[in-house]
Design an enzyme around this catalytic site. Structure first.
Site, PDB file in Angstrom:
ATOM      1  N   GLU A 269      31.488  35.178  29.687  1.00 54.87           N
ATOM      2  CA  GLU A 269      31.677  34.549  28.370  1.00 54.87           C
ATOM      3  C   GLU A 269      30.612  33.491  28.136  1.00 54.87           C
ATOM      4  O   GLU A 269      30.585  32.457  28.805  1.00 54.87           O
ATOM      5  CB  GLU A 269      33.067  33.921  28.317  1.00 54.87           C
TER       6      GLU A 269
ATOM      7  N   ASP B 232      36.465  31.891  30.721  1.00 53.54           N
ATOM      8  CA  ASP B 232      37.019  30.559  30.962  1.00 53.54           C
ATOM      9  C   ASP B 232      38.536  30.612  31.079  1.00 53.54           C
ATOM     10  O   ASP B 232      39.196  31.490  30.501  1.00 53.54           O
ATOM     11  CB  ASP B 232      36.652  29.612  29.804  1.00 53.54           C
TER      12      ASP B 232
ATOM     13  N   ASP C 126      40.937  29.160  29.635  1.00 55.93           N
ATOM     14  CA  ASP C 126      41.550  28.484  28.499  1.00 55.93           C
ATOM     15  C   ASP C 126      41.956  29.537  27.466  1.00 55.93           C
ATOM     16  O   ASP C 126      41.868  30.742  27.714  1.00 55.93           O
ATOM     17  CB  ASP C 126      40.600  27.441  27.889  1.00 55.93           C
TER      18      ASP C 126
ATOM     19  N   ASP D 210      40.592  30.399  24.557  1.00 60.02           N
ATOM     20  CA  ASP D 210      39.486  31.238  24.103  1.00 60.02           C
ATOM     21  C   ASP D 210      39.118  32.272  25.160  1.00 60.02           C
ATOM     22  O   ASP D 210      38.838  33.433  24.848  1.00 60.02           O
ATOM     23  CB  ASP D 210      38.265  30.372  23.768  1.00 60.02           C
TER      24      ASP D 210
END
Length: 654
Positions: free
Chosen positions: A445, A518, A520, A522
């Site tokens: 990402e 990541d 998180d 997103d």
């Protein structure tokens, strides 16, 4: 569905095969030939009988025992089945069928003992016990016995209750009569999977629940209950609608083109054919096939017959109705299957499966039987419901136009790569290794994380492809739009195997594809978009076990001299307690870009120390349902899911 995987992926050293063959030959004599007695062969090579010894093989034990009860229900002798999981992991399956036969067998042993201790022994071979059965090979319950540390069977029949216990497949005593039957009848089987054989003995409530739901759909009128005493949960399944209810369930998160599923039911000789199908507004095909209630995930002759009938029937009716003109070409199989949900079920006396896991049906005569039944019923339905027929054909024509656009886009991608002199995308940092089995690619990402990954990787066998921004949601897009996406196209080119109907697994450039995002919201979103892409357009990658999810740490805990990493808050707290000092430095990684190259290699990319989750799709119906609900057009099911599951969230990242 994911599972932790052993990931030592560095290129293995040369095998030295030439040196070993000469030295080993002299030791290969008659004394080297071993004969395994009884069920010992099962314990020595369990994968030959149940496929694997991971959680999939563990659940296969449950299927084998439940299928015996389902056979009783299909034969009209059982109406209720109870599956119970005890806190200690003991699984008990009870039915109200005829009970396992008892009495002296021609082998000299009791019939109950023979059924549970001898391979290829059962009432499903001679034709007298069952007209229709899923347990063709007769190795099911005896294999479960061999791979269980303990098993107990009770058979209530002929006015009495009989029992026998076993330890790792061997009887602990003779078959005993323990009481009179009264009003009770049927079989109760309890077993505990052997922890020495299986990698895990932790059963999944959802996996078993989904399988039992399918069985209830496929066997109308049987009441199936699952009780999990470990988590105090219970579910019951009973469906009068059978396959029509099944198709409605599969389509409940999609917009259907016609309100009532098209239903086919016919007896062709000794074979019973039952099919339900319904079109929806999605772009994917979801066809589930069963033979004697066994999910034939690799299809077979019944699926071939269904597809042939579907294509020919729709083309014939479209021309009769004037929707297709004489100058128009025929709709292809891919065109008529876009947006199709169907369940095919055949029940026959002598099924020929490929392998003990029964993944594919091989009976040649079934193709014609299914084709005739579906063609006749579908043609009649379309004649009686022309409005539904026109909606279906319009859907197929739109699919045909999109398929042609996708072909042109695909050709353009290939031609552009060749003309530009570079067949691989510019952002790809490829590896030196050219053997796909020794190569892996990290899909990362963002450019920042991509930079760290490129610096930290082992360039001998690790490739890195950074993705910028959100990936296209392929659940809402046809292939032509997917191929024009600036984010998806580099991924397709990098993998090298094509996409959709042209996908060729033998051309795949990496046999370990690792999604690294990541930790998180997103990152989870991008990971879900990538999983949707692979599941819908490269399912073979998942089926072969080539897709993985990286597990980067959330925390770095350091004393200055010693550094440890944690993947959860619980692990962080445990590490802090182990250090037992007041001058600790605790860092929370908000993204992969915050980690330097050495940290990323040490925690997430080094095959010696990393943890990967391997992605699989054992339950196609459940996977299709989840992707359609979370990524599809309909908002209401997604909203309801969020409301239901929100209370279970432990770590909310906002």
């Amino acid at each position: 569905m994911t599972e932790e995987a052993n990931t030592s992926a560095a290129p293995p050293p040369s095998s030295g095969r030439g040196k070993r063959s000469r030295a080993g030959g002299a030791d290969y004599t008659a004394a080297s030939i071993q004969v395994l007695e009884g069920l010992e062969a099962v314990r020595r090579r369990p994968g030959m009988y149940i496929g694997s010894t991971d959680d999939r093989g563990l659940h296969h034990l449950v299927w084998e025992v439940v299928d015996n009860s389902i056979d009783e229900a299909m034969a009209g002798h059982a109406t209720t089945i109870l599956v119970k999981i005890a806190p200690d992991g003991i699984v008990t399956v009870t039915d109200d069928g005829r009970g396992v036969p008892v009495g002296k067998h021609s082998t000299g042993k009791d019939a109950l003992e023979v059924v549970h201790t001898v391979l290829h022994a059962g009432g499903k071979f001679g034709g007298g016990g069952y007209k229709v059965s899923g347990g063709l090979h007769g190795v099911g319950v005896s294999v479960v016995n061999a791979l269980s540390s303990w098993m107990r069977v009770e058979s209530a029949r002929d006015g009495s209750i009989w029992t026998q216990e076993y330890i790792r497949g061997k009887p602990t005593s003779s078959v005993k009569k323990i009481g009179t039957q009264g009003s009770r009848r049927g079989t109760t089987t309890s077993f505990q999977a052997d922890a020495e054989v299986f990698e895990t003995t932790d059963y999944s409530f959802e996996t078993i629940s989904q399988r039992l739901r399918e069985s209830a759909y496929l066997t109308k009128g049987v009441w199936i209950t699952l009780i999990d005493e470990r988590i105090d949960r219970e579910r019951s399944f009973y469906f009068e609608g059978g396959l029509q209810s099944f198709v409605r369930h599969l389509n409940r998160n999609k917009e259907s083109l016609h309100t009532r599923p098209i239903y086919v039911e016919r007896k062709e000789g000794a074979t019973a054919v039952e099919v339900a199908l319904q079109y929806n507004d999605s772009y994917t095909e979801n066809v589930l096939a069963f033979a004697n209630n066994i999910n034939t995930v690799d299809g077979g002759t019944h699926v071939t017959g269904f597809r042939a009938a579907l294509t020919s029937s729709l083309n014939d009716w479209a021309r009769r109705a004037g929707v297709l003109k004489d100058s128009d070409g025929n709709l292809s199989g891919e065109d008529v299957r876009e947006g199709l949900t169907a369940v095919i079920s055949v029940k026959l006396t002598d099924p020929q499966f490929e392998g003990q896991t029964k993944a594919k049906l091989g009976n040649a005569e079934v193709k014609g039987q299914v084709q005739t039944a579906v063609a006749d019923s579908l043609g009649q339905y379309l004649d009686e419901n022309p409005a539904d027929g026109r909606r279906i054909i319009e859907k197929c024509l739109t699919a045909a136009r999109a398929r042609e656009a996708a072909r042109k886009a695909r050709d353009l991608v290939i031609r552009k790569g060749a003309l530009d002199g570079m067949s691989l995308p510019g952002k790809l940092a490829d590896c030196q290794e050219r053997d796909p089995a020794r190569s892996e690619i990290y899909i990362v990402e963002g450019d920042s994380a991509g930079g760290s990954a490129k610096q930290g990787r082992d360039r001998r066998f690790q490739a890195v492809l950074p993705l910028r921004g959100k990936l296209l949601n392929v659940e809402k897009a046809r292939l032509d739009k997917i191929l024009s996406s600036e984010n998806v196209r580099p991924l397709i080119i990098a993998l090298g195997a094509g996409i959709g109907e042209t996908f060729d697994l033998s051309k795949l450039r990496y046999h370990r594809i690792i999604i690294m995002t990541d930790a998180d919201v997103d990152g989870a979103h991008i990971r879900t978009l990538l999983l949707t892409f692979f599941y819908r357009h490269m399912p073979q990658v998942i089926e072969e076990g080539y897709l993985y999810i990286a597990q980067p740490p959330l925390y770095r805990v350091s004393t200055g001299k010693v550094t440890r990493y944690a993947q959860s808050e619980q692990e962080r707290e445990r590490i802090i307690r182990e250090f037992n000092v007041k001058n600790l430095s605790v860092q929370r990684f908000k993204g992969l870009g915050e980690m330097n190259a050495d940290q990323l290699w040490e925690t997430t990319m080094n095959p010696e120390s990393r943890t990967l989750l391997r992605v699989d799709s054992e339950n196609a119906a459940l996977a299709d349902e989840i992707f359609a609900m979370l990524m599809g057009e309909k908002v209401a099911p997604r909203k309801e899911f969020i409301k239901t599951e929100a209370r279970k969230v432990q770590n909310l990242d906002v």
